[in-house]
Structure formats: structure tokens, C-alpha cells
Write a protein that holds these residues in place. Structure first.
Motif, PDB file in Angstrom:
ATOM      1  N   LYS A   1      18.335  21.893  44.116  1.00  0.00           N
ATOM      2  CA  LYS A   1      18.954  21.753  45.430  1.00  0.00           C
ATOM      3  C   LYS A   1      20.013  20.656  45.475  1.00  0.00           C
ATOM      4  N   GLN A   2      20.038  19.815  44.502  1.00  0.00           N
ATOM      5  CA  GLN A   2      21.066  18.770  44.424  1.00  0.00           C
ATOM      6  C   GLN A   2      21.415  18.551  42.960  1.00  0.00           C
TER       7      GLN A   2
ATOM      8  N   PRO B   1      23.208  15.092  53.035  1.00  0.00           N
ATOM      9  CA  PRO B   1      22.418  14.452  51.969  1.00  0.00           C
ATOM     10  C   PRO B   1      23.312  13.586  51.087  1.00  0.00           C
TER      11      PRO B   1
ATOM     12  N   ILE C   1      24.640  12.210  47.810  1.00  0.00           N
ATOM     13  CA  ILE C   1      24.683  12.629  46.415  1.00  0.00           C
ATOM     14  C   ILE C   1      24.777  11.351  45.595  1.00  0.00           C
TER      15      ILE C   1
ATOM     16  N   HIS D   1      30.032  18.151  42.867  1.00  0.00           N
ATOM     17  CA  HIS D   1      28.684  17.753  43.246  1.00  0.00           C
ATOM     18  C   HIS D   1      28.290  18.551  44.481  1.00  0.00           C
ATOM     19  N   TYR D   2      27.020  18.913  44.577  1.00  0.00           N
ATOM     20  CA  TYR D   2      26.583  19.676  45.744  1.00  0.00           C
ATOM     21  C   TYR D   2      25.163  19.279  46.137  1.00  0.00           C
ATOM     22  N   ALA D   3      24.778  19.625  47.371  1.00  0.00           N
ATOM     23  CA  ALA D   3      23.413  19.418  47.839  1.00  0.00           C
ATOM     24  C   ALA D   3      23.128  20.413  48.961  1.00  0.00           C
TER      25      ALA D   3
END
Length: 337
Positions: free
Chosen positions: A190-191, A327, A329, A225-227
Motif C-alpha cells: 500500500k505504500q 499519508p 511517504i 512514490h505512492y501510498a
């Protein structure tokens, strides 16, 4: 009789390429003619020979030979067609204005509006900026791009020197960009981050990007980057993306690469036999939510754009709360290319 002249580089021209400087001041002088003058040493900067791509600095002296200043050069200059400015353009731009000061405009670009001209396009932000030309004839300048179907924060410099500083911030990656998207499925983990190489190729519907191998022709590194912020079971997820690099279609390709393509993406949504949920519009669900960029005159410019109507409708339908905190990162963005 024409004579040698010396012109001082102004503050607004600081960082400008020499060939572009000549194009502005002497539009009748062709690039070929300029190259010949450079080769023979007739054009110099502070008494030194330089190349056409040399960057000028404030207060430098540019030597202008007679050939560049005679009447023939000016009279043969191609006449620039004055852009057609619609009286409604200024009103429209003001209606989507998120922030302005004496140096910068920040707009909330609607989905479907192109940033620049393209095949078959007659209406775009760059053309509309003519309506905001100041009393000195300086048209505001784009410093970055958004895809036509992507909505959100778009930063525009009000003059050349500011554009130079902002473009440098994007190039040196001191800018932090946050995008919100709705994707099919839920990314795992998820991240995390996605690191690939991307290359352009020609498809039936125009240029597309593909995941490539290091060393492939035209391949460039892309880092995102992702979340996951929220989700609807395992069917769909609200994801925040923070790109480090700025490749064409980067987030859209990376989302598809994770097998969680962005809802409404006409180019990269690659799930067969997937039924579009009722109540959700068939538009790209990708929004440039926030930007943090060093202001050329000090401090940090931090601007957030509200969701476009079609995404707000979807968020309401799915019960997503836009007041939720993005969120963090934690992983450093780094300086990877």
C-alpha cells in the motif's frame, strides 16, 4: 552608416541563451547568419568568443556587428502575426486562479483543457495567457505541463527571469508535487515506490509511453512514490502519487504497470471486461492536488487545488473524505535520474 554596437544584458534576460536573445532583438537575423558571425568572432560577449547556446548573465556586454543592426536585417524580418485574444480568456483564467503575486500565477486547470497547442487544438492555456500580457509586452510563461485530461495545479511565471528560476527548481527536483488518483484495484504494497525506464512509441491514437529496459532507445528513468489513502474493498482505491521525475504520462504508466490502472484513462486502462461503476463519469481520475516549490524571491510557494467536479462526484459516491490527511511517504525522494 551602421557601426558596431554594444548592448547590456538586462536582469530579465539573465540566463537566456544567446541565440534566443538575438531572435528577440534582431528577428531579421537568421540562425545561419548568426552562426557565421559567431564563427568569425564578430559577435562576442564581454570581449570573448562564445557559442550560440551560451547562457547570458546580467550586465554582460554583447558586441553587435553592423550586419546584425542594418536596416535590411530589420526590414526582412518575418512579421509576427498578432495572437487573437478572446475577451473572455482573461475572465476565464481569473475564474480558475488559485494564487497570484507580482511574479507568479497558479491556476486550477480543468480536465479536458490542453496546456499547449497541438494537432486540432484551438483553445489551450498557453494561448489564453496572451490576455494577461503586461504593459511591457511580457506574456506569462509556462514552466511545467499537465496532460490535457489531468486537472489541477499549474504554475505560470509572469516574466522570463521568474520562469528561469522556476524551471530550474523543476529540473533540480526541489519541487514537491502531489497527485490524487482513483485506480482499479488496490496497489500492493500500500505504500512504496515504482522505479522503471520509460520510452515513447507511436500508437494509433498518438504517442504513448511504455515500460522499457535500461539502454533501450529513448528510455529514461522514471521514479514515483505512492501510498493508498482509502479503498472500496479490493475494487478501487484512492492513491496519492508523488513523482520524483517528470516523464510524459509517468503516473498513468506506473499505475498500469502495478496492474492498478487509473479509472477513466483512455490510453492505459488495460483491464478487459471491466464494467464502469454506475455514477462515476468516464473521465480520467487524475488530479494535480498540491505543489510546493521554492519561490524565486524567498520562501516556499505551497498551493493546493480542489478536486474537479467529476472526481468530487466520485469521492462523494464512494464516501471518501477529502479532509483526510495524505499519508506521509517516509522514504526519501533522493536524486535518482
Amino acid at each position: 552608416m551602421a557601426t558596431i554596437q554594444f548592448r547590456e544584458v538586462t536582469g530579465e534576460e539573465d540566463g537566456m541563451r544567446l541565440d534566443r536573445w538575438f531572435k528577440e532583438h534582431y528577428p531579421g537575423l537568421s540562425f545561419g547568419q548568426l552562426q557565421k558571425l559567431m564563427r568569425t568572432g564578430q559577435v562576442r560577449v564581454d570581449g570573448k568568443r562564445v557559442k550560440t547556446n551560451a547562457r547570458l548573465q546580467k550586465a554582460q556586454q554583447v558586441r553587435i556587428p553592423p550586419l546584425a543592426t542594418d536596416e535590411k536585417s530589420e526590414s526582412n524580418a518575418p512579421k509576427r502575426a498578432m495572437p487573437r485574444v478572446d475577451d473572455r480568456d482573461e475572465d476565464f483564467l481569473k475564474s480558475i486562479l488559485l494564487y497570484e503575486d507580482k511574479d507568479i500565477f497558479v491556476f486550477n486547470k480543468p480536465a479536458g483543457l490542453a496546456v499547449q497547442a497541438g494537432s486540432g487544438l484551438t483553445r489551450h492555456v498557453d494561448g489564453m495567457l496572451e490576455s494577461l500580457t503586461d504593459k511591457y509586452g511580457q506574456k506569462p510563461r509556462l514552466v511545467h505541463r499537465l496532460d490535457r485530461d489531468t486537472s489541477g495545479v499549474l504554475v505560470v511565471a509572469r516574466r522570463r527571469s521568474i520562469a528561469t528560476a522556476l524551471t530550474k527548481a523543476f529540473r533540480e527536483r526541489t519541487t514537491q508535487k502531489t497527485y490524487w488518483a482513483l485506480v482499479r484495484g488496490v496497489p500492493k504494497p500500500k505504500q512504496a515506490r515504482v522505479s522503471t525506464y520509460l520510452a515513447k512509441y507511436q500508437a494509433e491514437d498518438g504517442d504513448r509511453m511504455r515500460v522499457a529496459k535500461h539502454g533501450d532507445n529513448g528510455a529514461q528513468h522514471a521514479l514515483t512514490h505512492y501510498a493508498v489513502v482509502d479503498q472500496v474493498g479490493q475494487k478501487m482505491a484512492w492513491v496519492t502519487f508523488k513523482p520524483v521525475t517528470g516523464r510524459t504520462h509517468q503516473l498513468r504508466v506506473h499505475a498500469a504497470y502495478m496492474e492498478t490502472p487509473i479509472i477513466g484513462d483512455p490510453k492505459y486502462f488495460n483491464v478487459e471486461n471491466w464494467e464502469f461503476p454506475g455514477g462515476i463519469q468516464k473521465k480520467l481520475h487524475l488530479h494535480a492536488r498540491r505543489i510546493r516549490i521554492p519561490h524565486p524571491n524567498g520562501g516556499v510557494l505551497d498551493v493546493t487545488a480542489p478536486l474537479p467536479p467529476h472526481m468530487q462526484q466520485t469521492w462523494n459516491l464512494l464516501g471518501f473524505d477529502v479532509t483526510q490527511y495524505d499519508p506521509d511517504i517516509e522514504e526519501e525522494l533522493g536524486n535518482e535520474d
